[in-house]
Design a protein around this motif. Structure first.
Motif, PDB file in Angstrom:
ATOM      1  N   THR A  35      -7.306 -14.647  -6.663  1.00 19.15           N
ATOM      2  CA  THR A  35      -6.060 -14.156  -6.084  1.00 19.15           C
ATOM      3  C   THR A  35      -6.329 -13.709  -4.653  1.00 19.15           C
ATOM      4  O   THR A  35      -7.444 -13.329  -4.313  1.00 19.15           O
ATOM      5  CB  THR A  35      -5.471 -12.973  -6.877  1.00 19.15           C
ATOM      6  N   ALA A  36      -5.316 -13.760  -3.829  1.00 20.01           N
ATOM      7  CA  ALA A  36      -5.431 -13.285  -2.448  1.00 20.01           C
ATOM      8  C   ALA A  36      -5.171 -11.780  -2.422  1.00 20.01           C
ATOM      9  O   ALA A  36      -4.365 -11.276  -3.201  1.00 20.01           O
ATOM     10  CB  ALA A  36      -4.417 -14.002  -1.567  1.00 20.01           C
ATOM     11  N   PRO A  37      -5.837 -11.051  -1.538  1.00 21.70           N
ATOM     12  CA  PRO A  37      -5.537  -9.626  -1.409  1.00 21.70           C
ATOM     13  C   PRO A  37      -4.119  -9.419  -0.889  1.00 21.70           C
ATOM     14  O   PRO A  37      -3.529 -10.321  -0.292  1.00 21.70           O
ATOM     15  CB  PRO A  37      -6.578  -9.122  -0.413  1.00 21.70           C
ATOM     16  N   CYS A  38      -3.590  -8.245  -1.126  1.00 19.07           N
ATOM     17  CA  CYS A  38      -2.196  -7.958  -0.774  1.00 19.07           C
ATOM     18  C   CYS A  38      -2.098  -6.537  -0.217  1.00 19.07           C
ATOM     19  O   CYS A  38      -2.765  -5.633  -0.718  1.00 19.07           O
ATOM     20  CB  CYS A  38      -1.357  -8.091  -2.044  1.00 19.07           C
ATOM     21  N   ARG A  39      -1.265  -6.358   0.798  1.00 13.74           N
ATOM     22  CA  ARG A  39      -0.955  -4.999   1.250  1.00 13.74           C
ATOM     23  C   ARG A  39      -0.110  -4.325   0.182  1.00 13.74           C
ATOM     24  O   ARG A  39       0.668  -4.992  -0.507  1.00 13.74           O
ATOM     25  CB  ARG A  39      -0.181  -5.039   2.557  1.00 13.74           C
ATOM     26  N   PRO A  40      -0.240  -3.011   0.025  1.00 13.95           N
ATOM     27  CA  PRO A  40       0.610  -2.327  -0.962  1.00 13.95           C
ATOM     28  C   PRO A  40       2.093  -2.607  -0.691  1.00 13.95           C
ATOM     29  O   PRO A  40       2.533  -2.589   0.459  1.00 13.95           O
ATOM     30  CB  PRO A  40       0.282  -0.853  -0.751  1.00 13.95           C
ATOM     31  N   LEU A  41       2.814  -2.892  -1.743  1.00  9.38           N
ATOM     32  CA  LEU A  41       4.241  -3.181  -1.611  1.00  9.38           C
ATOM     33  C   LEU A  41       4.998  -1.895  -1.267  1.00  9.38           C
ATOM     34  O   LEU A  41       4.621  -0.809  -1.719  1.00  9.38           O
ATOM     35  CB  LEU A  41       4.773  -3.765  -2.912  1.00  9.38           C
ATOM     36  N   PRO A  42       6.065  -2.005  -0.482  1.00 12.35           N
ATOM     37  CA  PRO A  42       6.855  -0.819  -0.135  1.00 12.35           C
ATOM     38  C   PRO A  42       7.335  -0.090  -1.398  1.00 12.35           C
ATOM     39  O   PRO A  42       7.849  -0.711  -2.323  1.00 12.35           O
ATOM     40  CB  PRO A  42       8.037  -1.387   0.650  1.00 12.35           C
ATOM     41  N   GLY A  43       7.105   1.192  -1.438  1.00 14.44           N
ATOM     42  CA  GLY A  43       7.554   2.000  -2.563  1.00 14.44           C
ATOM     43  C   GLY A  43       6.657   1.929  -3.785  1.00 14.44           C
ATOM     44  O   GLY A  43       6.964   2.531  -4.806  1.00 14.44           O
ATOM     45  N   LYS A  44       5.548   1.186  -3.690  1.00 17.99           N
ATOM     46  CA  LYS A  44       4.631   1.072  -4.830  1.00 17.99           C
ATOM     47  C   LYS A  44       3.273   1.658  -4.468  1.00 17.99           C
ATOM     48  O   LYS A  44       2.829   1.584  -3.336  1.00 17.99           O
ATOM     49  CB  LYS A  44       4.446  -0.387  -5.241  1.00 17.99           C
ATOM     50  N   THR A  45       2.616   2.204  -5.467  1.00 13.92           N
ATOM     51  CA  THR A  45       1.241   2.662  -5.306  1.00 13.92           C
ATOM     52  C   THR A  45       0.323   1.443  -5.306  1.00 13.92           C
ATOM     53  O   THR A  45       0.757   0.340  -5.679  1.00 13.92           O
ATOM     54  CB  THR A  45       0.844   3.578  -6.475  1.00 13.92           C
ATOM     55  N   PRO A  46      -0.938   1.595  -4.929  1.00 10.58           N
ATOM     56  CA  PRO A  46      -1.869   0.464  -5.063  1.00 10.58           C
ATOM     57  C   PRO A  46      -1.926  -0.076  -6.502  1.00 10.58           C
ATOM     58  O   PRO A  46      -1.952  -1.282  -6.719  1.00 10.58           O
ATOM     59  CB  PRO A  46      -3.201   1.049  -4.613  1.00 10.58           C
ATOM     60  N   GLU A  47      -1.902   0.834  -7.483  1.00  9.44           N
ATOM     61  CA  GLU A  47      -1.917   0.376  -8.876  1.00  9.44           C
ATOM     62  C   GLU A  47      -0.637  -0.390  -9.213  1.00  9.44           C
ATOM     63  O   GLU A  47      -0.681  -1.415  -9.891  1.00  9.44           O
ATOM     64  CB  GLU A  47      -2.090   1.543  -9.840  1.00  9.44           C
TER      65      GLU A  47
END
Length: 69
Positions: A35-47
């Motif tokens: 999988t490709a790394p991803c920036r944290p989504l807006p409003g979501k924690t890293p988990e």
């Protein structure tokens, strides 16, 4: 690397994966798929972002577009 957050997400559609967050990107580590790394989504924690990534991986597997290791 004390600032690194990590954990495990799943099961989601029978998948479980480890994840870690280096302060900028969330990385999902699955034993069979890349999988490709991803920036944290807006409003979501890293988990929360890792859970979303796992759901996207499950969809890619169903569609036959997931990239094996």
């Amino acid at each position: 690397m004390s600032d690194v957050l990590e954990g495990t997400v799943g099961p989601k559609s029978g998948l479980i994966a480890d994840w870690y967050f280096d302060g900028q990107l969330v990385y999902l580590e699955h034993s069979r798929y890349r999988t490709a790394p991803c920036r944290p989504l807006p409003g979501k924690t890293p988990e929360g972002t890792a859970e979303w990534m796992l759901a996207e991986l499950a969809t890619a597997i169903k569609l036959g577009t997931a990239k094996p290791r």
